[in-house]
Design a protein around this motif. Sequence first.
Motif, PDB file in Angstrom:
ATOM      1  N   SER A 127       0.848  -1.186   0.000  1.00 38.10           N
ATOM      2  CA  SER A 127       0.000   0.000   0.000  1.00 38.10           C
ATOM      3  C   SER A 127       0.881   1.233   0.000  1.00 38.10           C
ATOM      4  CB  SER A 127      -0.893   0.001   1.236  1.00 38.10           C
ATOM      5  OG  SER A 127      -0.082   0.053   2.391  1.00 38.10           O
ATOM      6  N   GLY A 128       0.323   2.340  -0.427  1.00 40.15           N
ATOM      7  CA  GLY A 128       1.091   3.570  -0.481  1.00 40.15           C
ATOM      8  C   GLY A 128       0.737   4.474   0.673  1.00 40.15           C
ATOM      9  N   ALA A 129       1.649   5.370   0.989  1.00 37.84           N
ATOM     10  CA  ALA A 129       1.402   6.367   2.023  1.00 37.84           C
ATOM     11  C   ALA A 129       2.287   7.557   1.709  1.00 37.84           C
ATOM     12  CB  ALA A 129       1.729   5.810   3.414  1.00 37.84           C
ATOM     13  N   ALA A 130       1.921   8.726   2.261  1.00 35.93           N
ATOM     14  CA  ALA A 130       2.710   9.921   1.996  1.00 35.93           C
ATOM     15  C   ALA A 130       4.040   9.808   2.705  1.00 35.93           C
ATOM     16  CB  ALA A 130       1.947  11.156   2.477  1.00 35.93           C
ATOM     17  N   ASP A 131       5.122  10.112   1.998  1.00 34.95           N
ATOM     18  CA  ASP A 131       6.430  10.050   2.656  1.00 34.95           C
ATOM     19  C   ASP A 131       6.790  11.452   3.153  1.00 34.95           C
ATOM     20  OD1 ASP A 131       8.978  10.300   0.059  1.00 34.95           O
ATOM     21  OD2 ASP A 131       7.138  11.440   0.398  1.00 34.95           O
TER      22      ASP A 131
ATOM     23  N   GLU B 180       3.317  10.160  -2.579  1.00 35.40           N
ATOM     24  CA  GLU B 180       2.897   8.829  -2.160  1.00 35.40           C
ATOM     25  C   GLU B 180       3.946   7.810  -2.567  1.00 35.40           C
ATOM     26  OE1 GLU B 180      -1.107   7.769  -2.825  1.00 35.40           O
ATOM     27  OE2 GLU B 180      -0.670   5.627  -2.890  1.00 35.40           O
TER      28      GLU B 180
ATOM     29  N   ASP C 124       5.353   3.541  -1.799  1.00 34.40           N
ATOM     30  CA  ASP C 124       4.994   2.242  -1.244  1.00 34.40           C
ATOM     31  C   ASP C 124       5.578   2.079   0.148  1.00 34.40           C
ATOM     32  OD1 ASP C 124       5.219   0.275  -4.299  1.00 34.40           O
ATOM     33  OD2 ASP C 124       3.613   1.498  -3.433  1.00 34.40           O
TER      34      ASP C 124
ATOM     35  N   GLN D 175      10.004   3.393   3.514  1.00 36.27           N
ATOM     36  CA  GLN D 175       9.473   3.943   2.265  1.00 36.27           C
ATOM     37  C   GLN D 175      10.676   4.209   1.375  1.00 36.27           C
ATOM     38  OE1 GLN D 175       6.848   7.185   3.703  1.00 36.27           O
ATOM     39  NE2 GLN D 175       5.300   6.114   2.504  1.00 36.27           N
TER      40      GLN D 175
END
Lengths: 306, 366
Positions: free
Chosen positions: B160-164, B169, B171, B195
């Motif tokens: 899943s992706g998330a803001a770094d 965004e 992975d 990330q």
Amino acid sequence: MTAGLAPVGLSLVVLLLTGLTAAAWNGVLVARAVDAPIGAGVLSPVSETARLLRQRRRTTLAADRLLWRLAGAGLVLAPLLMIAVVPLGLAPVLDSPVGVVWFNAADVLVWALVWLLGWGANSVYGLIGAYRFLASALAYELPLMFALTTPAVAAGSLRVSDIVSAQGVWYVVWMPVAFLVVCLGVVGFSVWGPLSPAAGPDVAGGVLAELSGPDRLLVQSGRYLLLVAGSAFAVALFLGGAQGPTLPGWTWMAIKTLVLLGVLVAIRRRVALLRPDRFLEVGWLVLLPAALVQLLVVSVLVVGGR
Amino acid sequence: MGLTDRLGAALSGLGSRRLHVLVVEAPGAFDLRVRVDRAVTGRGWCAALSPADADALVVCGISPEPAFADAVEVVWGQLPGPRVRTEVSDPSRVDAVLDELAWSYQHWNPAADPVPTDHPTGQEDGDDDMSGMDDDMSGDDMSGMDGMDMSGPGGVPLASGAADRDGLEMDVLHLPLGPVLPSWPAALTVSCTLQGDVIVAVDVQLTAAQADDEPGVDQAQPLAYRLDVAAQLLDLAGAGDLAVRARRARNLSLDGADPGLVALRRRVGRTPLLRWSLRRVGDITQVTAAEHRWPKAWVGDAYDRLGRLLEPPPDSSLALTAVAAALPVLLPGAELGSARLTVASLLGHPLDVSARPSPDPSAVSA
């Protein structure tokens, strides 16, 4: 363009034997460092090959096997492409009028190969190794390109045999910066020594982490073969190639290549690993201006001398 | 014997001259692990960097923790054939055990040891310590969805992706460091959330014995322990020859001879680019150290701490719990390689805590 089967056979044999010699030399240096008998060091490439030939192949979950294995095989193909344009005494296999550009294209091919090697394994360590290689490559590639152009400017041709025959005085004497940058580039695209964070121990081997058996053997051989091909090309461009008195051309080529190769292999034991973010600073702030200044100096000398 | 048999025997004989051994240290088995290291190097064998590279798995010491045994089993499953495995708990039998290991390697029977070359789909996830495989642990809330196939290739969901940290965004990957990892302290397990190659969160666990602050065997030989830590740090930094020298000094100190610290420090100082390469890795300023009550010996970057490790040992040495407490502050935001160098450089230092900076009387404004 091609000069028959003799250069093809010669190139292959020379490449393999010299690669084996480089690996044996590395083994000797390692053996000396750990106080082991030298004979064990000389035999180490043979023992490693035997061990890897017995190993089973392995794979990871959902690995992109086609690209992964292609990358491994490609790392043995790229040095063959590189050495095709180098005159090893006889005419080169491929006497291309743009031999320097051909070599550069082959070393850019290595970018894709090492990246796919890390990415195809579907492993965190492999992915990190692949990105690290791209970061290091961004640092050395532009200076390398300019440094490869410098002998071509001096000789007035991109054909490697022309550059070899145009060297009355060796080019390394009045283009030392370009020579050093090309050597650094060779170490870089072979993922060797100080420029091997892609295969570093702090990421459990990086792009090598998930390889075993014949796949690992291919990649490790590829690294040595790239070193050999790069050294041979640097010798042709800067150290006069097959020129020399009394002895036949191929002997001189062999001696010079072996000496340069020995130095490049020995660098690994002496220098620590360069982290890619530190090396990027050096590559763009030091190497690139130096390579450009060297090119400028050579161009002025060539134009002024005419 | 037929030709293939003779060829196979020749290959196995040649290969057994250079076995790659993965040495696993159970918590509290430092002395045993050093003996095994010395024996392995003495035979011309090498230490393996990853399970794919290893032919032999040697577990030094016994650990009662089930997590440790599970980790060893997972790593064993990652070794390709021919593979051999053994446990060492008696220091006097190390050479005999390694001889048996070499013999078993040469006479390994592939039919008796079926290693799956393909992982069965979806089974091996979660507990892989050293495979570094892509797996996503955040799929728990998705298990209730029926009729939707959220699997990616191989039956494992896509990351899943998330803001770094830059707001883009990226992975999210999960990677456990330890308990089975070369050049890593034995009792520590750090589950990282990555990330790219930047660590964004850590979850640190210690085995129960260390968590109770028991002085381990490491404290019995402080100089040897510090030299071993220095050798691991030098290995991770890519200075292999210096690491060999540090291990030689460690062996000398264990044998009771003079380890030659001054000469070693000089060699380390003369190696080109080591200082430059380790600069600002795990940098701890004096203010930060005082604020968190960390030891004075930790101030500086990894190179400074390496220099302090190569000095004569102090009276008291830091327990692993203090290191484990500092990691959630130090590691997030660090690149994975830098994080490993940082952890390696924090071990083995003396306990003197930095004084809290006193308020400056002249700073009181009118």
